[in-house]
Design an enzyme around this catalytic site. Structure first.
Site, PDB file in Angstrom:
ATOM      1  N   LYS A 124     -37.669  23.989   1.749  1.00 39.53           N
ATOM      2  CA  LYS A 124     -38.690  23.343   2.577  1.00 39.53           C
ATOM      3  C   LYS A 124     -40.020  24.048   2.283  1.00 39.53           C
ATOM      4  CE  LYS A 124     -40.624  24.114   6.501  1.00 39.53           C
ATOM      5  NZ  LYS A 124     -42.020  23.623   6.231  1.00 39.53           N
ATOM      6  N   GLY A 182     -37.397  23.208   9.359  1.00 36.91           N
ATOM      7  CA  GLY A 182     -37.143  24.643   9.267  1.00 36.91           C
ATOM      8  C   GLY A 182     -36.062  25.088  10.231  1.00 36.91           C
ATOM      9  N   GLU A 204     -39.749  37.735   4.665  1.00 33.57           N
ATOM     10  CA  GLU A 204     -40.967  38.377   4.146  1.00 33.57           C
ATOM     11  C   GLU A 204     -42.088  37.904   5.055  1.00 33.57           C
ATOM     12  OE1 GLU A 204     -44.160  39.409   2.895  1.00 33.57           O
ATOM     13  OE2 GLU A 204     -44.023  37.759   1.459  1.00 33.57           O
ATOM     14  N   CYS A 216     -50.261  38.221   2.689  1.00 34.12           N
ATOM     15  CA  CYS A 216     -49.593  39.039   3.703  1.00 34.12           C
ATOM     16  C   CYS A 216     -49.784  40.527   3.448  1.00 34.12           C
ATOM     17  CB  CYS A 216     -48.109  38.693   3.757  1.00 34.12           C
ATOM     18  SG  CYS A 216     -47.299  38.788   2.149  1.00 34.12           S
ATOM     19  N   GLU A 224     -52.867  40.401  12.462  1.00 36.74           N
ATOM     20  CA  GLU A 224     -53.075  39.875  11.114  1.00 36.74           C
ATOM     21  C   GLU A 224     -54.031  38.692  11.211  1.00 36.74           C
ATOM     22  OE1 GLU A 224     -50.376  38.908   7.253  1.00 36.74           O
ATOM     23  OE2 GLU A 224     -49.702  37.995   9.120  1.00 36.74           O
TER      24      GLU A 224
END
Length: 477
Positions: free
Chosen positions: A170, A207, A245, A279, A379
């Site tokens: 996906k 998902g 990750e 990231c 982040e």
């Protein structure tokens, strides 16, 4: 406009069951460039069934067959390099030269590394009279992001193919065209029907259905830490293997003996690469208190020299962020930095000068950032750098480790041994010493809430393998 309204299932492009059409926008122009259909649980069932059916034969394929297959994938990928680069730039706004030289080539490197590893990997070893064999983990779900689309697809698909797994991908619904071209590449290369399947859709529907599916043996997910937690919860129902990750807030420690003029400038430029949407972006720059004024001066000049604009131009160094939603999030965090008292050195809110539309963000640098500020902890996933100060090495290490994340980081010093000593105390999965780049043969992944497991190289291949002990397989002398 590209019509991508079919899914790749069981070796062919098929009509989806999901009926909702999603417009894919070019973040530089806000124009609709593609349309996809959003899949539903029926589409997931069909794709998983194809992968389940294909697994017995593909898992028993010979190493030589899989080597030949990956060699054909490399050949077919090479034939589509420019198509992939154009799609990357069009969908997620990476400057075209960045797409050609980094985004697309990263994907190729992972396929080549998987091929090289397959050629030299022995999938069995002898321990006394026991034979230990490495076998494919099974049917894998792969959920990938938009920020490095080909990098993240290939570092999952290539080792999974090398291991003998079957899979359902996906890709991000924000940037799906690269994945569709990649499916065409695999088809052209002769990947057997059902081994690789592609279903478009959103995280909460496709998902979630993949993560919870009882016939999926492993989920490999790249994305936000929050979404990774949801994947883990869904996967826990039948204890499937999970590789994650996730996010990062990486610290870049510049020690007092470094060449500040060179290192600070370089670090600012690297932070702005891919519009800060990586990231492992080193978004916290840690410098000695005594060098702050000098750092600010260099960082301001570096940020203001970044050429921001049309990603289709070879002169552009920084394109837009991926979407209006991402633009709004980054703007809100920049404003939060201002509101919480950080010193705005460069950039700020609003569109850059000369750009009146598109999802462009000013290359932004803050100083006077303290560890408790939002911009030091969250982040941002945009071109926003926070300069922080430390008293001594111990303080620098403590600040670097004061994060829920532990993905990456950097240490700069004129003395490599000193840099290594500091790096050895940073709680992250990766550290760059004196500007060293990543290596597709080495492991990629993080500590703490930056993830579980590793990708890339033989560590990435290991994720797609199970270990079986066959006791008594070797006769006693």
């Amino acid at each position: 406009m590209h019509n991508l309204q079919k899914f790749y299932i069981d070796g062919q492009w098929v009509e989806p069951q999901g009926e909702q059409v999603l417009d894919v926008l070019n973040p530089a122009t806000d124009a609709v460039v593609s349309q996809i259909r959003l899949g539903n649980e029926s589409d997931v069932e069909r794709a998983v069934a194809a992968a389940v059916k294909a697994f017995p034969a593909f898992s028993q394929s010979s190493k030589e067959e899989r080597i030949a297959l990956l060699e054909r994938v490399v050949e077919c990928y090479n034939a589509r390099l420019e198509d992939l680069a154009q799609a990357t730039t069009e969908e997620m706004g990476a400057p075209i030269e960045f797409s050609r030289n980094l985004q697309v080539m990263a994907g190729l490197s992972h396929i080549k590394v998987a091929l090289s590893l397959l050629k030299k990997t022995d999938f069995s070893e002898q321990i006394g009279t026991t034979t230990v064999v490495k076998e494919p983990v099974g049917v894998c779900a792969m959920i990938t992001p938009w920020n490095w689309p080909l990098n993240q697809i290939t570092c999952k698909v290539a080792p999974a193919l090398a291991a003998g797994c079957t899979m359902v991908l996906k890709p991000s619904e924000v940037a799906p065209r690269t994945a569709h071209i990649f499916a065409e590449i695999l088809h052209e290369a002769g990947v057997p029907a059902g081994v690789f399947n592609l279903v478009d859709g959103d995280g909460p529907t496709v998902g979630a259905a993949l993560s919870a599916h009882p016939q999926i043996d492993m989920v490999s997910f790249t994305g936000s830490t929050q979404a990774g937690k949801q994947v883990s919860i869904a996967a826990a129902e039948n204890l499937k293997k999970v590789s994650l990750e996730l996010g990062g807030k990486s610290a870049n420690i510049i020690l007092d003996d470094a060449d500040f003029a060179k290192v600070v400038r370089r670090s600012v430029k690297e932070m702005m690469a891919n519009t800060g949407q990586s990231c492992n972006a080193r978004s916290r720059m840690l410098v000695p208190e005594s060098r702050l004024a000098e750092t600010i001066e260099i960082a301001k000049a570096a940020a203001e020299s970044v050429v921001t604009g049309d990603p289709s131009s070879t002169a552009t160094a920084m394109g837009p962020v991926v979407s209006a939603l991402q633009w709004q999030r980054v703007q809100a965090l920049i404003q939060t930095g201002i509101d919480e008292g950080a010193e705005l050195v460069a950039g700020g809110t609003g569109l850059p000068d000369g750009l009146e539309s598109g999802c462009y963000v000013k290359p932004t640098v803050f100083a006077g950032v303290t560890p408790e500020m939002t911009i030091a902890r969250e982040e941002i996933f945009g071109p926003v750098l926070s300069i922080m100060t430390y008293k001594d090495e111990e303080d620098a290490i403590a600040i670097a480790n004061d994060s829920i994340y532990g993905l990456s980081g950097a240490v700069f010093s004129a003395d490599l041994e000193r840099a290594k000593a500091v790096a050895g105390r940073i709680r992250t999965g990766m550290i760059h010493l004196n500007g060293a780049s990543t290596d597709a043969r080495a492991p990629f992944g993080g500590y703490k809430q930056s993830g579980v497991g590793r990708e890339w190289g033989h560590y990435g291949l290991e994720e797609f393998l199970e270990t079986k002990a066959m006791f008594g397989a070797v006769p006693r002398d």
